[in-house]
Write an enzyme that holds these catalytic residues in place. Structure first.
Site, PDB file in Angstrom:
ATOM      1  N   ASN A  12       0.910  -1.147   0.036  1.00 47.56           N
ATOM      2  CA  ASN A  12      -0.082   0.054  -0.079  1.00 47.56           C
ATOM      3  C   ASN A  12       0.936   1.158   0.043  1.00 47.56           C
ATOM      4  OD1 ASN A  12      -1.478   2.137   1.002  1.00 47.56           O
ATOM      5  ND2 ASN A  12      -3.156   0.938   1.533  1.00 47.56           N
ATOM      6  N   ASP A  14      -0.309   4.316  -0.068  1.00 43.85           N
ATOM      7  CA  ASP A  14      -0.941   5.736   0.201  1.00 43.85           C
ATOM      8  C   ASP A  14       0.125   6.707   1.004  1.00 43.85           C
ATOM      9  OD1 ASP A  14      -3.118   4.455  -0.845  1.00 43.85           O
ATOM     10  OD2 ASP A  14      -4.021   4.043   1.391  1.00 43.85           O
ATOM     11  N   HIS A  15       1.010   6.224   1.798  1.00 36.54           N
ATOM     12  CA  HIS A  15       1.734   7.013   2.765  1.00 36.54           C
ATOM     13  C   HIS A  15       2.945   7.863   2.037  1.00 36.54           C
ATOM     14  CE1 HIS A  15      -1.372   6.846   5.619  1.00 36.54           C
ATOM     15  NE2 HIS A  15      -1.058   5.402   5.720  1.00 36.54           N
ATOM     16  N   ARG A  23       3.759  18.609   1.851  1.00 40.24           N
ATOM     17  CA  ARG A  23       4.573  20.048   1.433  1.00 40.24           C
ATOM     18  C   ARG A  23       3.780  20.596  -0.093  1.00 40.24           C
ATOM     19  NH1 ARG A  23       9.533  21.221   3.615  1.00 40.24           N
ATOM     20  NH2 ARG A  23       9.548  23.027   2.147  1.00 40.24           N
ATOM     21  N   HIS A  48      -5.637   3.613  -1.650  1.00 41.04           N
ATOM     22  CA  HIS A  48      -6.735   3.983  -1.094  1.00 41.04           C
ATOM     23  C   HIS A  48      -7.316   5.384  -1.784  1.00 41.04           C
ATOM     24  CE1 HIS A  48      -9.691   4.285   2.660  1.00 41.04           C
ATOM     25  NE2 HIS A  48     -10.244   4.585   1.585  1.00 41.04           N
ATOM     26  N   ARG A  50      -9.270   8.210  -0.811  1.00 43.22           N
ATOM     27  CA  ARG A  50     -10.077   8.580  -0.017  1.00 43.22           C
ATOM     28  C   ARG A  50     -11.178   9.676  -0.525  1.00 43.22           C
ATOM     29  NH1 ARG A  50     -10.412   8.081   5.620  1.00 43.22           N
ATOM     30  NH2 ARG A  50      -9.400   6.356   6.334  1.00 43.22           N
ATOM     31  N   ARG A  54      -6.868  12.718   0.918  1.00 41.99           N
ATOM     32  CA  ARG A  54      -5.747  13.308   1.921  1.00 41.99           C
ATOM     33  C   ARG A  54      -4.355  12.671   1.411  1.00 41.99           C
ATOM     34  NH1 ARG A  54      -7.641  10.031   7.598  1.00 41.99           N
ATOM     35  NH2 ARG A  54      -9.337  11.126   6.963  1.00 41.99           N
ATOM     36  N   HIS A  55      -4.274  11.624   0.668  1.00 41.57           N
ATOM     37  CA  HIS A  55      -3.183  11.076   0.398  1.00 41.57           C
ATOM     38  C   HIS A  55      -3.161  10.910  -1.404  1.00 41.57           C
ATOM     39  CE1 HIS A  55      -5.042   7.529   1.576  1.00 41.57           C
ATOM     40  NE2 HIS A  55      -4.847   7.703   2.777  1.00 41.57           N
ATOM     41  N   GLU A  75      -8.656   0.796  -3.264  1.00 40.60           N
ATOM     42  CA  GLU A  75      -9.335   0.950  -2.020  1.00 40.60           C
ATOM     43  C   GLU A  75     -10.346   1.863  -2.014  1.00 40.60           C
ATOM     44  OE1 GLU A  75      -7.557   0.700   1.607  1.00 40.60           O
ATOM     45  OE2 GLU A  75      -6.453  -0.919   1.563  1.00 40.60           O
ATOM     46  N   THR A 105      -6.994   6.525  10.325  1.00 38.92           N
ATOM     47  CA  THR A 105      -6.984   5.571   9.476  1.00 38.92           C
ATOM     48  C   THR A 105      -8.357   4.599   9.147  1.00 38.92           C
ATOM     49  OG1 THR A 105      -5.675   3.673   8.750  1.00 38.92           O
ATOM     50  CG2 THR A 105      -5.797   4.091  11.111  1.00 38.92           C
ATOM     51  N   THR A 106      -8.177   3.759   8.555  1.00 39.93           N
ATOM     52  CA  THR A 106      -9.530   2.911   8.461  1.00 39.93           C
ATOM     53  C   THR A 106      -9.519   2.147   9.858  1.00 39.93           C
ATOM     54  OG1 THR A 106      -9.199   2.645   6.086  1.00 39.93           O
ATOM     55  CG2 THR A 106     -10.897   1.306   7.029  1.00 39.93           C
ATOM     56  N   GLU A 156     -11.309  -9.341   3.151  1.00 44.71           N
ATOM     57  CA  GLU A 156      -9.888  -9.146   3.827  1.00 44.71           C
ATOM     58  C   GLU A 156     -10.270  -8.851   5.405  1.00 44.71           C
ATOM     59  OE1 GLU A 156      -7.257  -6.242   1.913  1.00 44.71           O
ATOM     60  OE2 GLU A 156      -6.355  -5.605   3.647  1.00 44.71           O
ATOM     61  N   HIS A 199      -3.729  -4.529   7.680  1.00 45.63           N
ATOM     62  CA  HIS A 199      -3.728  -2.965   8.437  1.00 45.63           C
ATOM     63  C   HIS A 199      -2.942  -3.406   9.775  1.00 45.63           C
ATOM     64  CE1 HIS A 199      -5.427   0.567  10.078  1.00 45.63           C
ATOM     65  NE2 HIS A 199      -5.629   0.643   9.051  1.00 45.63           N
ATOM     66  N   GLY A 200      -2.012  -2.642   9.865  1.00 49.96           N
ATOM     67  CA  GLY A 200      -1.131  -2.271  10.912  1.00 49.96           C
ATOM     68  C   GLY A 200       0.125  -3.397  11.155  1.00 49.96           C
ATOM     69  N   GLY A 221       1.067  -1.240   4.405  1.00 58.77           N
ATOM     70  CA  GLY A 221       1.527  -0.229   3.929  1.00 58.77           C
ATOM     71  C   GLY A 221       2.493   1.042   5.026  1.00 58.77           C
ATOM     72  N   HIS A 222       1.786   1.227   5.879  1.00 56.96           N
ATOM     73  CA  HIS A 222       2.315   2.228   6.684  1.00 56.96           C
ATOM     74  C   HIS A 222       3.754   1.817   7.465  1.00 56.96           C
ATOM     75  CE1 HIS A 222       2.682   4.598  10.565  1.00 56.96           C
ATOM     76  NE2 HIS A 222       2.481   5.498   9.912  1.00 56.96           N
TER      77      HIS A 222
HETATM   78  N1  PXP Z   1      -5.912  -3.191   4.053  1.00 61.59           N
HETATM   79  C1  PXP Z   1      -7.027  -2.320   4.245  1.00 61.59           C
HETATM   80  C2  PXP Z   1      -8.273  -2.626   3.880  1.00 61.59           C
HETATM   81  C3  PXP Z   1      -6.575  -0.985   4.507  1.00 61.59           C
HETATM   82  O1  PXP Z   1      -7.714  -0.007   4.606  1.00 61.59           O
HETATM   83  C4  PXP Z   1      -5.155  -0.702   4.782  1.00 61.59           C
HETATM   84  C5  PXP Z   1      -4.987   0.687   5.396  1.00 61.59           C
HETATM   85  O2  PXP Z   1      -5.160   1.528   4.171  1.00 61.59           O
HETATM   86  C6  PXP Z   1      -4.173  -1.757   4.919  1.00 61.59           C
HETATM   87  C7  PXP Z   1      -4.814  -2.859   4.407  1.00 61.59           C
HETATM   88  C8  PXP Z   1      -2.765  -1.276   5.060  1.00 61.59           C
HETATM   89  O3  PXP Z   1      -2.718  -1.053   6.475  1.00 61.59           O
HETATM   90  P1  PXP Z   1      -1.258  -0.523   6.869  1.00 61.59           P
HETATM   91  O4  PXP Z   1      -1.050   0.921   6.226  1.00 61.59           O
HETATM   92  O5  PXP Z   1      -1.479  -0.132   8.445  1.00 61.59           O
HETATM   93  O6  PXP Z   1      -0.226  -1.447   6.521  1.00 61.59           O
END
Ligand code: PXP
Length: 251
Positions: A12, A14-15, A23, A48, A50, A54-55, A75, A105-106, A156, A199-200, A221-222
């Site tokens: 992912n 996004d970040h 910036r 994602h 959104r 935001r990203h 997403e 976050t989600t 998921e 996630h996480g 992702g993060h």
């Molecule tokens: N899966 C889904 C459905 C998500 O919404 C996210 C966060 O956008 C992730 C996975 C990835 O989560 P993380 O960025 O915490 O790894």
């Protein structure tokens, strides 16, 4: 039923866009990150879009569709605007997530059971356009059964609670959450759903989830983007890939 097979890594990005948008510059470019992720062994790219942008931006999605060699997992919230964008681009996969503007976050999974009718109608055209439809849910049998009833191909499972409990060193509760994820992976698979998780996840938490034989894909992702500050993006992803493969081999 889906065969139990290899474990894919969806990165992912996004970040990367979060840092860029901090910036208002043109860099770092999430599409460049996606190409590096491909080279590092990502099987797919997740982004994602959104509602508040935001990203990831609309233009990022257009450029990802144009430049990616691996599948895009788009997403999105279950809104008419996002449905129209998905139908325009027809990404390989869409993942329907709950979205609140005030959240960082989600935070939770989608309430499929409460919104079954609407979601069934919402995903039908996406599936009809050839997108693999995934629903992001908590590891809850009611939500899994509802996801199967509305015709989703994939669920998921939200690993956020498991990762938070690990980070807070609440290990008994973490283990109970992990057990729930394991049982629900197996339950979803028995209903004919393909099972993903995410996630996480970090290097410390990925392996027990990667070892569940029914889980076919992890979306991360993060942590990877954060770790890339220290290691570089390619080594950070390659290390995650190694840990996933190791866990899978050891079962
Ligand atoms: N899966 C889904 C459905 C998500 O919404 C996210 C966060 O956008 C992730 C996975 C990835 O989560 P993380 O960025 O915490 O790894």
């Amino acid at each position: 039923m889906h065969p139990i097979g290899t474990l894919r890594l969806g990165v992912n990005i996004d970040h990367v866009a979060t840092v860029r948008n901090a910036r208002g510059s043109a860099y770092p470019d999430p599409v460049r990150a996606a190409k590096i992720a491909e080279a590092a062994g990502a099987d797919g790219i997740t982004a994602h879009l959104r509602e508040d942008r935001r990203h990831i931006s609309d233009e990022d999605i257009e450029r990802l569709v144009e430049h990616l060699s691996v599948p895009l997992n788009f997403e999105m919230a279950a809104t008419p605007e996002m449905q129209a964008i998905a139908l325009r681009h027809k990404p390989h996969a869409v993942c329907i997530v709950p979205e609140k503007r005030e959240e960082r976050t989600t935070e939770g999974g989608l309430e499929v059971a409460r919104d079954e009718n609407h979601l069934a109608h919402f995903i039908a055209p996406l599936a009809g356009a050839g997108c693999r439809v995934s629903i992001f849910i908590a590891a809850d049998p009611k939500q899994i059964e509802a996801a199967a009833r509305i015709g989703a191909a994939v669920v998921e499972l939200h690993t956020g609670a498991y990762c938070d409990l690990h980070a807070e060193a609440r290990f008994d509760e973490r283990d109970a959450e992990l057990e729930r994820l394991r049982e629900m992976s197996s339950f979803a698979h028995s209903l004919g759903l393909e099972v993903h998780a995410g996630h996480g996840l970090t290097y410390d938490t990925v392996q027990p989830v990667a070892a569940f034989p029914e889980v076919m894909e992890l979306n991360i992702g993060h942590f990877l983007i954060a770790e890339s500050i220290f290691l570089g993006l390619e080594p950070a992803i390659a290390q995650m890939r190694r840990l996933m493969d190791e866990a899978r081999e050891q079962g």
